[in-house]
Enzyme design. Structure first.
Site, PDB file in Angstrom:
ATOM      1  N   GLU A 179       0.795  -1.223   0.000  1.00  0.00           N
ATOM      2  CA  GLU A 179       0.000   0.000   0.000  1.00  0.00           C
ATOM      3  C   GLU A 179       0.833   1.281   0.000  1.00  0.00           C
ATOM      4  OE1 GLU A 179      -3.903  -1.865   2.298  1.00  0.00           O
ATOM      5  OE2 GLU A 179      -2.729  -0.298   3.298  1.00  0.00           O
ATOM      6  N   GLU A 362      -5.465  -8.489   0.820  1.00  0.00           N
ATOM      7  CA  GLU A 362      -6.127  -8.129   2.073  1.00  0.00           C
ATOM      8  C   GLU A 362      -7.595  -7.865   1.791  1.00  0.00           C
ATOM      9  OE1 GLU A 362      -4.524  -4.932   4.440  1.00  0.00           O
ATOM     10  OE2 GLU A 362      -2.461  -5.565   4.092  1.00  0.00           O
TER      11      GLU A 362
END
Length: 456
Positions: A179, A362
């Site tokens: 991320e 995720e």
């Protein structure tokens, strides 16, 4: 503790889904700073999150990751949980401050910890997806500018070289960055995350250096190991607050920031034009060859998805998030919108020719979970996972190549600026005693995976 239970509901995908096939990988994910603890043991250096979390007012309740889930000592027990659930993979991150000293020399004790962990995963027949950077930059590098300093790109390449040489042959898939949007925007743009800086200019510079570091690391990893290499990007579904032209335009800007800021340079070789409108006069300091390096072809793309944002015009050249009433939300206040994951995956296939295979690296939700009579009843999470499995299945039916799914997270853990209040795990952790308790969601997942094995 594994126990029998009449499950409240199933989280299995549709009966004819490709997710039932044995070659579709199911796993669970964690991150080093969120679970390891042992913050000052065996030569581990301070990270930006150590310093940030100890700064008053930065983390809810003054929590830190000093002890977390004590995974550094309890790792074997935690891997038994992964194997006992019938999962096929485990996604973890390496703590950069644990494996190198300030001079860039390997820290043998830190590296040995990961070697033991990865060896056990191999023995258990579990695939290891290893992330190099899940936000815990060594503080001594931040003291020299961190991701605002282009030299950090080379320091990351050096780190990737050490780790991949030491762990070669033990890893099934490498991830360079987790991320980068969060590292850049939350860390350098609005200060919500470490190192806590607040400047759009800083966020743009940090993002460019993070993506450059990714490109450098891809070359290093491929030179040292045969395992596939990818990157993980968090993405958001975006909904305009109304059909007014200004709100529709605001939603396009929001999507450019949330999704295309990372994916366009990686997969198209340029930054999205919309960012020039969103942040006029602020552009990354791109040098010749930078974008070619950043867009080095990937072996896979990791996608992290949690929610949909409702946005409208800010009356100028940007957008603002607006509360949307009467929608389902998680403990984080995030809207539950599984269809957004399907729509994003299908949209990425259209936008990015040659889109690499995708893993959902995720997906999960936080809830205020309690152990009552030895049980953690979390029906919303079971329903959340079931509906997101269905969304992934729908994307696959529309031609998106999705090869696996990792639930976030294996364990309740240190949830960054929210400390220990928000619980994302399918395994409950009592932070006082470190007792692990399988939640109903974990039991439902175990049951589905057992059914899948019985079909094979």
């Amino acid at each position: 503790m594994l126990r029998d239970l009449t499950l409240p509901s199933s989280l299995a995908p549709p009966e004819d889904s490709s997710m039932w096939r044995p070659d579709f990988l199911f796993g669970a994910a964690t991150a080093a700073y969120q679970i390891e603890g042992a913050a000052a043991e065996d030569g581990r250096l301070a990270s930006i999150w150590d310093i940030f979390s100890r700064t008053p007012g930065k983390v809810l309740n003054g929590d830190t990751g000093d002890h977390a889930c004590d995974h550094y000592r309890r790792w074997a027990e935690d891997l038994e949980l992964v194997a006992g659930l019938g999962l096929g993979g485990y996604r973890l991150s390496i703590a950069w401050p644990r494996v190198m000293d300030e001079a860039g020399r390997p820290n043998t004790k830190g590296l040995d910890f990961y070697k033991r962990l990865l060896d056990r995963l191999q023995q258990q027949g579990l695939q290891a997806f290893v992330t190099l950077y899940h936000w815990d930059l060594p503080q001594h590098l931040q003291d020299r500018g961190g991701w605002l300093n282009r030299d950090t790109v080379q320091r990351f390449a050096d780190y990737a070289d050490v780790v991949s040489r030491e762990l070669a042959g033990r890893v099934n898939a490498w991830t360079t960055l987790n991320e980068p949007w969060c590292s850049a925007f939350l860390g350098y743009g609005n200060g919500h995350h470490a190192p806590g800086l607040k400047s759009v200019r800083y966020a743009v510079d940090a993002m460019h250096h993070l993506l450059l570091a990714h490109g450098e690391a891809v070359r290093v990893l491929r030179g040292n190991d045969r395992a596939p290499v990818g990157i993980v990007s968090n993405v958001n579904a975006v909904k305009p607050d109304s059909e007014r032209p200004e709100d529709l335009h605001a939603a396009r800007l929001a999507e450019a920031c949330a999704n295309h800021w990372v994916l366009d340079p990686l997969l198209l070789g340029h930054y999205p034009e919309a960012l020039r409108e969103l942040w006029p006069g602020i552009e990354p300091a791109v040098r010749p060859g930078d974008l070619a390096l950043i867009s080095t072809p990937l072996d896979y793309l990791g996608i992290n998805y949690y929610f949909r944002a409702n946005v409208g015009s800010d009356g100028a050249h940007g957008y603002v998030e607006r509360s949307q009433p009467n929608v389902e939300r998680t403990q984080m206040g995030w809207e539950v919108y599984p269809e957004g994951l399907r729509d994003l995956l299908v949209g990425f296939k259209r936008r990015y020719p040659g889109l690499p295979p995708i893993y959902i690296t995720e997906n999960g939700m936080a809830s205020d979970d309690r152990v009552v009579d030895g049980r953690v009843d979390d029906p919303q999470r079971i329903d959340y996972l079931r509906r997101h499995f269905a969304a992934v299945d729908e994307a696959m039916r529309q031609g998106v190549e999705v090869k696996g799914y990792f639930v976030w997270s294996l364990l309740d853990n240190f949830e960054w600026a929210y400390g220990y209040e928000r619980r994302f795990g399918i395994v409950h952790v009592d932070y006082r005693t470190q007792q692990r308790t399988l939640k109903d969601s974990a039991l439902a997942l175990r049951e589905f995976l057992a059914q899948r094995r019985s079909r094979a």
